[in-house]
Design a protein around this motif. Structure first.
Motif, PDB file in Angstrom:
ATOM      1  N   LYS A 167       0.845  -1.230   0.038  1.00  0.00           N
ATOM      2  CA  LYS A 167      -0.035   0.132  -0.060  1.00  0.00           C
ATOM      3  C   LYS A 167       1.049   1.263  -0.003  1.00  0.00           C
ATOM      4  N   LEU A 168       0.679   2.163  -0.978  1.00  0.00           N
ATOM      5  CA  LEU A 168       1.552   3.407  -1.187  1.00  0.00           C
ATOM      6  C   LEU A 168       0.369   4.380  -0.705  1.00  0.00           C
ATOM      7  N   TYR A 169       0.691   5.096   0.460  1.00  0.00           N
ATOM      8  CA  TYR A 169      -0.237   6.157   0.746  1.00  0.00           C
ATOM      9  C   TYR A 169       0.086   7.393   0.357  1.00  0.00           C
ATOM     10  N   ALA A 170       1.408   7.759   0.317  1.00  0.00           N
ATOM     11  CA  ALA A 170       1.844   9.110  -0.207  1.00  0.00           C
ATOM     12  C   ALA A 170       3.372   9.267  -0.635  1.00  0.00           C
ATOM     13  N   LEU A 171       3.652  10.184  -1.464  1.00  0.00           N
ATOM     14  CA  LEU A 171       4.955  10.359  -1.324  1.00  0.00           C
ATOM     15  C   LEU A 171       5.270  11.991  -1.761  1.00  0.00           C
ATOM     16  N   GLN A 172       6.564  12.120  -1.276  1.00  0.00           N
ATOM     17  CA  GLN A 172       6.848  13.538  -1.505  1.00  0.00           C
ATOM     18  C   GLN A 172       8.347  13.603  -1.553  1.00  0.00           C
ATOM     19  N   PHE A 173       9.011  14.727  -2.223  1.00  0.00           N
ATOM     20  CA  PHE A 173      10.310  15.149  -2.469  1.00  0.00           C
ATOM     21  C   PHE A 173      10.687  15.919  -1.078  1.00  0.00           C
ATOM     22  N   VAL A 174      11.896  15.838  -0.497  1.00  0.00           N
ATOM     23  CA  VAL A 174      12.182  16.509   0.571  1.00  0.00           C
ATOM     24  C   VAL A 174      13.654  16.974   0.430  1.00  0.00           C
ATOM     25  N   ASP A 175      14.031  17.884   1.065  1.00  0.00           N
ATOM     26  CA  ASP A 175      15.396  18.623   1.020  1.00  0.00           C
ATOM     27  C   ASP A 175      16.399  17.820   1.459  1.00  0.00           C
ATOM     28  N   SER A 176      16.184  17.210   2.387  1.00  0.00           N
ATOM     29  CA  SER A 176      17.708  16.508   3.072  1.00  0.00           C
ATOM     30  C   SER A 176      16.977  15.359   3.972  1.00  0.00           C
ATOM     31  N   GLU A 177      18.028  14.761   4.601  1.00  0.00           N
ATOM     32  CA  GLU A 177      17.514  13.791   5.654  1.00  0.00           C
ATOM     33  C   GLU A 177      17.060  14.279   6.830  1.00  0.00           C
ATOM     34  N   GLY A 178      15.772  13.963   7.245  1.00  0.00           N
ATOM     35  CA  GLY A 178      15.383  14.357   8.342  1.00  0.00           C
ATOM     36  C   GLY A 178      14.658  15.973   7.997  1.00  0.00           C
ATOM     37  N   GLY A 179      14.883  16.438   6.888  1.00  0.00           N
ATOM     38  CA  GLY A 179      14.373  17.838   6.427  1.00  0.00           C
ATOM     39  C   GLY A 179      13.028  18.098   6.071  1.00  0.00           C
ATOM     40  N   LEU A 180      12.748  19.258   5.909  1.00  0.00           N
ATOM     41  CA  LEU A 180      11.132  19.546   5.513  1.00  0.00           C
ATOM     42  C   LEU A 180      10.773  19.105   4.165  1.00  0.00           C
ATOM     43  N   PRO A 181       9.788  18.979   3.656  1.00  0.00           N
ATOM     44  CA  PRO A 181       9.419  18.875   2.340  1.00  0.00           C
ATOM     45  C   PRO A 181       9.833  19.904   1.224  1.00  0.00           C
ATOM     46  N   ALA A 182      10.169  19.814   0.330  1.00  0.00           N
ATOM     47  CA  ALA A 182      10.540  20.848  -0.658  1.00  0.00           C
ATOM     48  C   ALA A 182       9.749  21.718  -1.012  1.00  0.00           C
ATOM     49  N   ARG A 183       9.739  22.971  -1.252  1.00  0.00           N
ATOM     50  CA  ARG A 183       8.818  23.927  -1.810  1.00  0.00           C
ATOM     51  C   ARG A 183       8.164  23.549  -3.256  1.00  0.00           C
ATOM     52  N   ARG A 184       7.030  23.462  -3.275  1.00  0.00           N
ATOM     53  CA  ARG A 184       6.326  22.956  -4.299  1.00  0.00           C
ATOM     54  C   ARG A 184       5.976  24.143  -5.475  1.00  0.00           C
TER      55      ARG A 184
END
Length: 210
Positions: free
Chosen positions: A193-210
């Protein structure tokens, strides 16, 4: 944007999920109900399942609250069982995983899909996934050809249950070479089951700005 709507069906009240991207056009998801009636609690059949307002995020969980009733909606107005004034109502805490409202599911057979072309910001790809069998993701050109080093065969198998699973190719999660370029994601799943995906800035970082 999500909303929950209660519907009276066969003298039972259940709540279903509705979603919208613009607040005007909505998609209904009634099967299965998000919080339904017809199940047993305290040796009685639940005839109304109601979701209360609001959500609370606690770590990697979303908490909501719901009320269940053992009497028919509007009771004697329709010749049914009169509501007992709430004496036997139950308030329940409903717990689900973060972003767990919907999922892309795969059964025993391997399935795959490709997304539309997109341009991302961020250095790593993070999944919210529950995979019993290895899942893989490739990054493709608009034409459908895999970027060198980012094909399905290059992806390290993902067999995990996590809301923050980083994808790696040959041991590295770094997507810096592809930032700003149009890519398509090729997703291969089995028993997952794939619930969501996102691109993030770095390990433990915030999601990248869209």
């Amino acid at each position: 944007m999500e909303s929950f709507v209660c519907m009276n069906l066969d003298e039972r009240v259940s709540c279903f999920l509705m979603t919208s991207r613009d607040g005007e056009t909505w998609q209904r998801y009634e099967d299965p109900y998000y919080f339904g009636a017809g199940w047993e609690r305290d040796d009685r059949t639940v005839l109304e399942g109601l979701v209360e307002n609001g959500m609370v995020r606690r770590g990697d969980e979303i908490w909501m609250f719901g009320t269940i009733r053992f009497t028919e909606h509007n009771g004697v107005l329709y010749g049914g069982v009169q509501h007992d004034g709430g004496a036997h109502d139950r308030l329940l805490k409903l717990v689900q995983r973060l972003d767990g409202f919907m999922s892309l599911d795969a059964g025993r057979s391997t399935g795959s899909l490709s997304t539309k072309p997109l341009v991302f910001e961020g250095k790593q790809l993070e999944l919210n996934i529950a995979a019993r069998q290895p899942a893989r993701i490739a990054l493709l050109h608009e034409s459908g050809r895999a970027y060198e080093g980012f094909g399905l065969e290059d992806c390290d198998p993902i067999r995990d249950d996590s809301v923050r699973r980083r994808v790696t190719w040959h041991g590295s999660p770094d997507l810096t070479p592809l930032v700003g370029q149009p890519v398509r994601l090729r997703i291969e799943l089995q028993d997952a089951k794939l619930y969501a995906l996102q691109f993030v800035d770095s390990e433990g970082g915030l999601p990248a700005r869209r």
